[in-house]
Design an enzyme around this catalytic site. Structure first.
Site, short mmCIF file in Angstrom:
data_model
loop_
_atom_site.label_atom_id
_atom_site.label_comp_id
_atom_site.label_asym_id
_atom_site.label_seq_id
_atom_site.Cartn_x
_atom_site.Cartn_y
_atom_site.Cartn_z
N ARG A 168 0.83 -1.22 0.00
CA ARG A 168 0.00 0.00 0.00
C ARG A 168 0.86 1.27 0.00
NH1 ARG A 168 -3.06 -3.60 -0.91
NH2 ARG A 168 -5.10 -3.97 0.01
N SER A 242 -11.16 -0.40 2.60
CA SER A 242 -10.46 -0.64 3.88
C SER A 242 -9.95 0.69 4.43
CB SER A 242 -9.26 -1.56 3.66
OG SER A 242 -9.69 -2.76 3.07
N GLU A 338 -5.44 3.97 5.64
CA GLU A 338 -5.07 3.74 4.24
C GLU A 338 -5.40 4.95 3.36
OE1 GLU A 338 -5.85 -0.36 2.66
OE2 GLU A 338 -6.67 0.76 0.98
#
Ligand SMILES: Cc1cc2nc3c(=O)[nH]c(=O)nc-3n(C[C@H](O)[C@H](O)[C@H](O)COP(=O)(O)OP(=O)(O)OC[C@H]3O[C@@H](n4cnc5c(N)ncnc54)[C@H](O)[C@@H]3O)c2cc1C
Length: 342
Positions: A168, A242, A338
Protein backbone atom coordinates in the site's frame (compact mmCIF):
# COMPACT_ATOMS: atom_id res chain seq x y z
CA UNK A 1 -4.61 20.57 -30.12
CA UNK A 2 -6.58 20.08 -26.92
CA UNK A 3 -9.38 22.15 -25.39
CA UNK A 4 -8.41 24.69 -22.75
CA UNK A 5 -9.89 23.56 -19.42
CA UNK A 6 -12.36 25.91 -17.75
CA UNK A 7 -11.34 27.13 -14.31
CA UNK A 8 -14.29 26.79 -11.93
CA UNK A 9 -14.66 28.16 -8.41
CA UNK A 10 -16.32 27.02 -5.17
CA UNK A 11 -17.20 23.56 -6.46
CA UNK A 12 -18.84 20.85 -4.35
CA UNK A 13 -16.70 17.72 -4.12
CA UNK A 14 -19.47 15.57 -2.66
CA UNK A 15 -20.04 13.61 -5.87
CA UNK A 16 -16.28 13.33 -6.44
CA UNK A 17 -15.41 11.29 -3.32
CA UNK A 18 -16.85 7.87 -2.51
CA UNK A 19 -17.28 8.76 1.18
CA UNK A 20 -19.81 11.35 -0.04
CA UNK A 21 -18.29 14.07 2.18
CA UNK A 22 -19.76 17.46 1.29
CA UNK A 23 -16.51 19.46 1.19
CA UNK A 24 -15.90 22.22 -1.38
CA UNK A 25 -12.95 23.17 -3.57
CA UNK A 26 -11.90 26.81 -3.93
CA UNK A 27 -10.75 26.24 -7.53
CA UNK A 28 -11.34 23.27 -9.85
CA UNK A 29 -10.07 22.15 -13.25
CA UNK A 30 -11.08 19.02 -15.14
CA UNK A 31 -8.01 17.73 -17.00
CA UNK A 32 -8.95 15.87 -20.19
CA UNK A 33 -5.55 15.89 -21.93
CA UNK A 34 -2.04 15.53 -20.53
CA UNK A 35 -0.88 18.63 -22.44
CA UNK A 36 -3.23 20.81 -20.38
CA UNK A 37 -1.11 20.28 -17.27
CA UNK A 38 1.91 22.14 -18.62
CA UNK A 39 -0.29 25.01 -19.79
CA UNK A 40 -2.17 25.27 -16.49
CA UNK A 41 0.89 25.08 -14.27
CA UNK A 42 2.81 27.58 -16.41
CA UNK A 43 0.42 30.15 -14.94
CA UNK A 44 2.26 31.42 -11.81
CA UNK A 45 -1.00 32.21 -9.96
CA UNK A 46 -2.36 28.67 -10.46
CA UNK A 47 1.02 27.02 -9.85
CA UNK A 48 1.32 28.78 -6.48
CA UNK A 49 -1.95 27.35 -5.12
CA UNK A 50 -2.05 24.25 -2.88
CA UNK A 51 -2.87 21.38 -5.24
CA UNK A 52 -4.97 18.24 -4.99
CA UNK A 53 -4.75 15.75 -7.85
CA UNK A 54 -8.08 13.93 -7.83
CA UNK A 55 -8.96 10.64 -9.49
CA UNK A 56 -12.12 8.78 -8.49
CA UNK A 57 -11.95 10.05 -4.90
CA UNK A 58 -12.15 6.48 -3.56
CA UNK A 59 -9.09 6.66 -1.33
CA UNK A 60 -9.53 10.10 0.19
CA UNK A 61 -10.91 11.56 3.38
CA UNK A 62 -11.80 15.21 2.87
CA UNK A 63 -11.43 16.69 6.36
CA UNK A 64 -12.60 20.15 5.32
CA UNK A 65 -13.00 22.48 2.34
CA UNK A 66 -9.96 22.45 0.05
CA UNK A 67 -8.48 25.96 -0.12
CA UNK A 68 -6.49 25.46 -3.35
CA UNK A 69 -6.76 24.00 -6.86
CA UNK A 70 -8.24 20.58 -7.58
CA UNK A 71 -6.90 18.96 -10.76
CA UNK A 72 -9.47 16.30 -11.60
CA UNK A 73 -7.84 13.72 -13.88
CA UNK A 74 -10.23 12.80 -16.70
CA UNK A 75 -7.86 12.04 -19.59
CA UNK A 76 -8.99 8.89 -21.35
CA UNK A 77 -7.69 6.25 -23.76
CA UNK A 78 -6.25 2.74 -23.66
CA UNK A 79 -4.17 0.80 -26.14
CA UNK A 80 -2.01 -2.22 -26.76
CA UNK A 81 1.34 -0.47 -26.48
CA UNK A 82 3.78 -3.17 -27.64
CA UNK A 83 5.31 -6.49 -26.75
CA UNK A 84 8.33 -7.87 -24.98
CA UNK A 85 9.47 -11.50 -25.10
CA UNK A 86 6.96 -12.83 -22.61
CA UNK A 87 4.54 -9.96 -22.19
CA UNK A 88 1.99 -7.79 -23.97
CA UNK A 89 2.17 -4.15 -22.92
CA UNK A 90 -1.13 -2.34 -22.34
CA UNK A 91 -1.37 1.36 -21.56
CA UNK A 92 -4.20 3.49 -20.19
CA UNK A 93 -4.49 7.20 -19.52
CA UNK A 94 -4.69 8.22 -15.85
CA UNK A 95 -8.35 9.29 -15.92
CA UNK A 96 -9.61 5.91 -17.17
CA UNK A 97 -11.82 4.02 -14.73
CA UNK A 98 -9.77 1.15 -13.28
CA UNK A 99 -12.41 -1.55 -13.49
CA UNK A 100 -13.35 -0.47 -17.03
CA UNK A 101 -9.70 -0.91 -17.98
CA UNK A 102 -9.54 -4.39 -16.40
CA UNK A 103 -12.67 -5.36 -18.37
CA UNK A 104 -11.14 -3.95 -21.55
CA UNK A 105 -7.97 -6.06 -21.15
CA UNK A 106 -10.12 -9.18 -20.63
CA UNK A 107 -12.07 -8.26 -23.76
CA UNK A 108 -8.73 -8.17 -25.64
CA UNK A 109 -8.13 -11.76 -24.49
CA UNK A 110 -5.44 -10.64 -22.05
CA UNK A 111 -5.31 -12.00 -18.51
CA UNK A 112 -3.24 -10.60 -15.65
CA UNK A 113 -5.36 -7.88 -14.02
CA UNK A 114 -8.44 -9.98 -13.16
CA UNK A 115 -7.63 -10.33 -9.42
CA UNK A 116 -7.88 -6.53 -9.18
CA UNK A 117 -11.34 -6.36 -10.80
CA UNK A 118 -13.94 -4.01 -9.33
CA UNK A 119 -11.51 -1.87 -7.32
CA UNK A 120 -12.97 1.65 -7.59
CA UNK A 121 -10.99 4.63 -8.85
CA UNK A 122 -8.79 5.52 -11.78
CA UNK A 123 -5.83 3.95 -13.54
CA UNK A 124 -3.62 6.91 -12.56
CA UNK A 125 -4.14 6.27 -8.85
CA UNK A 126 -3.41 2.53 -9.02
CA UNK A 127 0.37 2.96 -8.55
CA UNK A 128 -0.03 5.52 -5.74
CA UNK A 129 -0.80 2.92 -3.07
CA UNK A 130 0.19 -0.06 -5.24
CA UNK A 131 -3.41 -1.29 -5.17
CA UNK A 132 -3.75 -4.90 -4.25
CA UNK A 133 -6.38 -7.56 -3.70
CA UNK A 134 -6.77 -11.35 -3.80
CA UNK A 135 -3.06 -12.15 -3.99
CA UNK A 136 -2.02 -9.56 -6.58
CA UNK A 137 -0.54 -6.05 -6.37
CA UNK A 138 -0.01 -3.41 -9.04
CA UNK A 139 3.75 -3.97 -8.82
CA UNK A 140 3.34 -7.58 -10.03
CA UNK A 141 1.97 -6.48 -13.42
CA UNK A 142 3.48 -3.00 -13.69
CA UNK A 143 5.76 -1.96 -16.55
CA UNK A 144 6.19 1.84 -16.36
CA UNK A 145 4.33 5.12 -16.09
CA UNK A 146 4.54 8.66 -17.35
CA UNK A 147 4.34 11.49 -14.83
CA UNK A 148 4.24 15.23 -15.24
CA UNK A 149 6.73 16.94 -12.94
CA UNK A 150 5.39 20.39 -11.98
CA UNK A 151 8.84 21.36 -10.66
CA UNK A 152 10.40 21.15 -14.13
CA UNK A 153 7.33 21.31 -16.37
CA UNK A 154 8.44 18.10 -18.10
CA UNK A 155 7.29 14.49 -18.44
CA UNK A 156 9.24 11.69 -16.76
CA UNK A 157 9.10 7.93 -17.28
CA UNK A 158 9.36 5.78 -14.14
CA UNK A 159 9.88 2.02 -14.14
CA UNK A 160 8.94 -0.29 -11.26
CA UNK A 161 12.20 0.20 -9.36
CA UNK A 162 11.83 4.00 -9.55
CA UNK A 163 8.29 3.74 -8.14
CA UNK A 164 9.59 1.97 -4.97
CA UNK A 165 6.45 -0.10 -4.55
CA UNK A 166 5.70 -1.65 -1.15
CA UNK A 167 2.56 -2.78 0.69
CA UNK A 168 0.00 0.00 0.00
CA UNK A 169 2.91 2.33 -0.66
CA UNK A 170 5.08 3.88 -3.38
CA UNK A 171 7.38 6.83 -3.98
CA UNK A 172 4.29 8.94 -4.74
CA UNK A 173 3.36 8.90 -1.04
CA UNK A 174 6.78 10.25 -0.03
CA UNK A 175 8.67 13.52 -0.41
CA UNK A 176 10.61 12.42 -3.52
CA UNK A 177 7.49 11.68 -5.56
CA UNK A 178 4.60 13.43 -3.87
CA UNK A 179 4.28 16.30 -6.37
CA UNK A 180 4.32 14.13 -9.51
CA UNK A 181 1.13 13.88 -11.55
CA UNK A 182 0.68 10.48 -13.20
CA UNK A 183 -0.65 10.85 -16.75
CA UNK A 184 -0.56 7.26 -18.04
CA UNK A 185 0.35 3.78 -16.82
CA UNK A 186 1.66 0.77 -18.77
CA UNK A 187 1.19 -2.82 -17.59
CA UNK A 188 3.03 -5.96 -18.74
CA UNK A 189 0.56 -8.83 -19.06
CA UNK A 190 1.90 -12.37 -19.46
CA UNK A 191 1.46 -14.15 -22.81
CA UNK A 192 1.48 -17.48 -20.96
CA UNK A 193 -1.27 -16.63 -18.51
CA UNK A 194 -1.88 -18.82 -15.47
CA UNK A 195 -4.57 -18.14 -12.86
CA UNK A 196 -3.28 -16.58 -9.64
CA UNK A 197 -5.13 -18.53 -6.95
CA UNK A 198 -2.81 -17.78 -4.02
CA UNK A 199 -5.72 -16.30 -2.10
CA UNK A 200 -7.55 -19.24 -0.50
CA UNK A 201 -11.04 -17.70 -0.56
CA UNK A 202 -10.76 -17.11 -4.31
CA UNK A 203 -9.39 -20.60 -5.01
CA UNK A 204 -12.21 -22.15 -2.94
CA UNK A 205 -14.91 -20.11 -4.68
CA UNK A 206 -13.65 -21.25 -8.10
CA UNK A 207 -13.27 -24.86 -7.00
CA UNK A 208 -16.81 -24.88 -5.61
CA UNK A 209 -18.04 -23.48 -8.92
CA UNK A 210 -16.40 -26.43 -10.67
CA UNK A 211 -13.63 -24.35 -12.32
CA UNK A 212 -10.50 -26.42 -11.71
CA UNK A 213 -8.74 -24.67 -14.62
CA UNK A 214 -10.50 -21.28 -14.67
CA UNK A 215 -10.18 -18.73 -17.43
CA UNK A 216 -9.21 -15.12 -16.64
CA UNK A 217 -12.88 -14.20 -17.16
CA UNK A 218 -13.98 -16.77 -14.60
CA UNK A 219 -11.40 -15.50 -12.09
CA UNK A 220 -12.64 -11.93 -12.63
CA UNK A 221 -16.26 -13.01 -12.14
CA UNK A 222 -15.37 -14.84 -8.92
CA UNK A 223 -13.49 -11.77 -7.59
CA UNK A 224 -16.43 -9.53 -8.50
CA UNK A 225 -18.89 -11.84 -6.73
CA UNK A 226 -16.79 -12.00 -3.54
CA UNK A 227 -16.31 -8.22 -3.49
CA UNK A 228 -20.04 -7.56 -4.03
CA UNK A 229 -20.85 -9.86 -1.13
CA UNK A 230 -18.32 -8.38 1.30
CA UNK A 231 -17.92 -4.69 0.54
CA UNK A 232 -20.46 -1.87 0.62
CA UNK A 233 -21.22 -0.21 -2.73
CA UNK A 234 -20.17 3.47 -2.41
CA UNK A 235 -23.16 4.40 -4.58
CA UNK A 236 -25.39 3.13 -1.77
CA UNK A 237 -23.36 3.87 1.37
CA UNK A 238 -20.34 6.19 1.42
CA UNK A 239 -16.98 4.56 2.16
CA UNK A 240 -13.36 4.36 1.00
CA UNK A 241 -12.87 0.59 1.20
CA UNK A 242 -10.46 -0.64 3.88
CA UNK A 243 -9.86 2.29 6.20
CA UNK A 244 -6.72 0.87 7.88
CA UNK A 245 -3.70 -0.99 6.57
CA UNK A 246 -3.03 -4.42 8.01
CA UNK A 247 -0.28 -3.74 10.57
CA UNK A 248 3.04 -5.53 10.13
CA UNK A 249 4.83 -6.49 13.37
CA UNK A 250 8.02 -8.37 14.25
CA UNK A 251 7.90 -12.14 14.85
CA UNK A 252 8.74 -11.49 18.52
CA UNK A 253 5.86 -9.04 18.98
CA UNK A 254 3.51 -11.48 17.27
CA UNK A 255 4.59 -14.34 19.58
CA UNK A 256 4.06 -12.15 22.64
CA UNK A 257 0.58 -11.22 21.40
CA UNK A 258 -0.26 -14.87 20.67
CA UNK A 259 0.46 -15.78 24.30
CA UNK A 260 -2.21 -13.36 25.42
CA UNK A 261 -4.56 -13.72 22.42
CA UNK A 262 -4.27 -17.28 21.00
CA UNK A 263 -6.89 -16.55 18.29
CA UNK A 264 -4.89 -13.63 16.86
CA UNK A 265 -5.12 -13.66 13.04
CA UNK A 266 -1.63 -13.34 11.55
CA UNK A 267 0.16 -14.14 8.29
CA UNK A 268 3.91 -14.69 8.09
CA UNK A 269 5.62 -12.52 5.46
CA UNK A 270 8.57 -13.55 3.30
CA UNK A 271 10.92 -11.39 5.39
CA UNK A 272 9.89 -13.10 8.64
CA UNK A 273 7.63 -10.28 9.88
CA UNK A 274 3.96 -10.96 10.62
CA UNK A 275 0.97 -9.18 9.09
CA UNK A 276 -2.01 -8.87 11.45
CA UNK A 277 -5.61 -8.57 10.28
CA UNK A 278 -6.69 -5.00 11.13
CA UNK A 279 -10.37 -5.94 10.70
CA UNK A 280 -10.05 -8.71 13.31
CA UNK A 281 -8.36 -6.36 15.81
CA UNK A 282 -11.14 -3.78 15.35
CA UNK A 283 -13.83 -6.43 15.65
CA UNK A 284 -12.29 -7.78 18.89
CA UNK A 285 -12.45 -4.26 20.34
CA UNK A 286 -16.20 -4.35 19.77
CA UNK A 287 -16.38 -1.74 17.02
CA UNK A 288 -18.11 -3.73 14.27
CA UNK A 289 -21.47 -2.11 13.46
CA UNK A 290 -21.00 0.74 15.95
CA UNK A 291 -21.58 4.39 15.04
CA UNK A 292 -20.23 7.69 16.23
CA UNK A 293 -22.51 10.45 14.96
CA UNK A 294 -23.17 9.89 11.27
CA UNK A 295 -20.00 7.85 10.81
CA UNK A 296 -19.87 4.15 11.55
CA UNK A 297 -18.14 0.80 11.19
CA UNK A 298 -19.67 -1.41 8.49
CA UNK A 299 -21.54 -4.26 10.18
CA UNK A 300 -20.29 -6.91 7.71
CA UNK A 301 -16.61 -5.83 7.66
CA UNK A 302 -14.97 -3.99 10.56
CA UNK A 303 -12.17 -2.66 8.34
CA UNK A 304 -14.57 -0.42 6.43
CA UNK A 305 -15.76 2.89 7.89
CA UNK A 306 -18.95 4.29 6.40
CA UNK A 307 -20.89 7.53 6.09
CA UNK A 308 -24.46 6.82 7.21
CA UNK A 309 -25.53 10.16 5.71
CA UNK A 310 -24.30 13.68 6.32
CA UNK A 311 -21.03 12.71 8.05
CA UNK A 312 -18.22 15.24 7.82
CA UNK A 313 -14.58 14.31 7.37
CA UNK A 314 -14.07 15.33 11.01
CA UNK A 315 -16.74 12.80 12.09
CA UNK A 316 -14.95 9.99 10.25
CA UNK A 317 -11.58 11.09 11.62
CA UNK A 318 -12.98 11.10 15.18
CA UNK A 319 -14.28 7.56 14.72
CA UNK A 320 -10.96 6.42 13.25
CA UNK A 321 -9.06 7.94 16.19
CA UNK A 322 -11.35 6.22 18.74
CA UNK A 323 -10.74 2.87 17.01
CA UNK A 324 -6.98 3.47 16.87
CA UNK A 325 -6.92 4.29 20.60
CA UNK A 326 -8.81 1.11 21.55
CA UNK A 327 -6.66 -1.17 19.37
CA UNK A 328 -3.49 0.46 20.67
CA UNK A 329 -4.60 0.07 24.30
CA UNK A 330 -5.55 -3.60 23.90
CA UNK A 331 -2.88 -4.87 21.48
CA UNK A 332 -0.13 -2.22 21.54
CA UNK A 333 -0.44 -1.89 17.75
CA UNK A 334 -0.99 1.42 15.94
CA UNK A 335 -3.40 1.16 13.01
CA UNK A 336 -2.35 3.34 10.10
CA UNK A 337 -5.11 4.79 7.89
CA UNK A 338 -5.07 3.74 4.24
CA UNK A 339 -6.89 6.72 2.65
CA UNK A 340 -5.14 10.03 2.14
CA UNK A 341 -6.37 12.75 4.54
CA UNK A 342 -6.85 16.07 2.71
C1 LIG B 1 -15.46 -0.08 -1.96
C2 LIG B 1 -13.96 0.14 -2.09
C3 LIG B 1 -13.12 -0.94 -2.22
C4 LIG B 1 -11.74 -0.76 -2.35
N1 LIG B 1 -10.94 -1.85 -2.47
C5 LIG B 1 -9.60 -1.70 -2.59
C6 LIG B 1 -8.74 -2.85 -2.73
O1 LIG B 1 -9.20 -3.98 -2.77
N2 LIG B 1 -7.40 -2.65 -2.83
C7 LIG B 1 -6.86 -1.40 -2.81
O2 LIG B 1 -5.63 -1.30 -2.90
N3 LIG B 1 -7.64 -0.29 -2.70
C8 LIG B 1 -8.98 -0.42 -2.59
N4 LIG B 1 -9.79 0.69 -2.46
C9 LIG B 1 -9.17 2.03 -2.40
C10 LIG B 1 -9.18 2.77 -3.77
O3 LIG B 1 -10.16 2.27 -4.62
C11 LIG B 1 -7.83 2.70 -4.49
O4 LIG B 1 -6.80 3.20 -3.65
C12 LIG B 1 -7.83 3.49 -5.80
O5 LIG B 1 -6.63 3.26 -6.49
C13 LIG B 1 -7.99 4.99 -5.60
O6 LIG B 1 -8.19 5.56 -6.88
P1 LIG B 1 -8.85 6.97 -7.07
O7 LIG B 1 -8.73 7.33 -8.51
O8 LIG B 1 -10.21 6.99 -6.50
O9 LIG B 1 -7.87 7.90 -6.21
P2 LIG B 1 -8.24 9.18 -5.35
O10 LIG B 1 -8.98 8.77 -4.14
O11 LIG B 1 -8.84 10.22 -6.22
O12 LIG B 1 -6.77 9.65 -4.90
C14 LIG B 1 -6.02 8.88 -4.00
C15 LIG B 1 -4.61 9.50 -3.89
O13 LIG B 1 -3.95 9.40 -5.14
C16 LIG B 1 -3.63 10.69 -5.64
N5 LIG B 1 -3.82 10.64 -7.09
C17 LIG B 1 -4.94 10.24 -7.76
N6 LIG B 1 -4.74 10.26 -9.08
C18 LIG B 1 -3.47 10.70 -9.26
C19 LIG B 1 -2.65 10.96 -10.41
N7 LIG B 1 -3.11 10.75 -11.66
N8 LIG B 1 -1.38 11.42 -10.22
C20 LIG B 1 -0.91 11.64 -8.98
N9 LIG B 1 -1.62 11.42 -7.85
C21 LIG B 1 -2.88 10.95 -8.00
C22 LIG B 1 -4.54 11.65 -4.93
O14 LIG B 1 -3.98 12.96 -4.85
C23 LIG B 1 -4.64 10.99 -3.56
O15 LIG B 1 -3.50 11.30 -2.80
C24 LIG B 1 -11.19 0.55 -2.34
C25 LIG B 1 -12.06 1.65 -2.22
C26 LIG B 1 -13.42 1.45 -2.11
C27 LIG B 1 -14.34 2.65 -2.00
Amino acid sequence: MYPEPTLQHDISLRDFNTFGIAARARHYLRITAEGQLAAVLADPALAALPRLVLGGGSNLLLTGDFPGLVLHMANSGREIAGETGHHVLVRAQAGENWHGFVEWTLGQGLGGLENLALIPGTVGAAPIQNIGAYGLETKDVFHSLTAFDPATGTLRTLDGAACRFAYRDSIFKHEAGRGLIIVDVTFALPRAWRPNLRYAELANALAQGGSAEPTARQVADAVIAIRRRKLPDPAVIGNAGSFFKNPVVSAAQCSALLERFPDLVHHRQEDGTEKLAAGWLIDQCGWKGRTLGAAGVYPKQALVLVNHGGATGADVRRLAQAIQADVQARYGVLLEPEPVFV
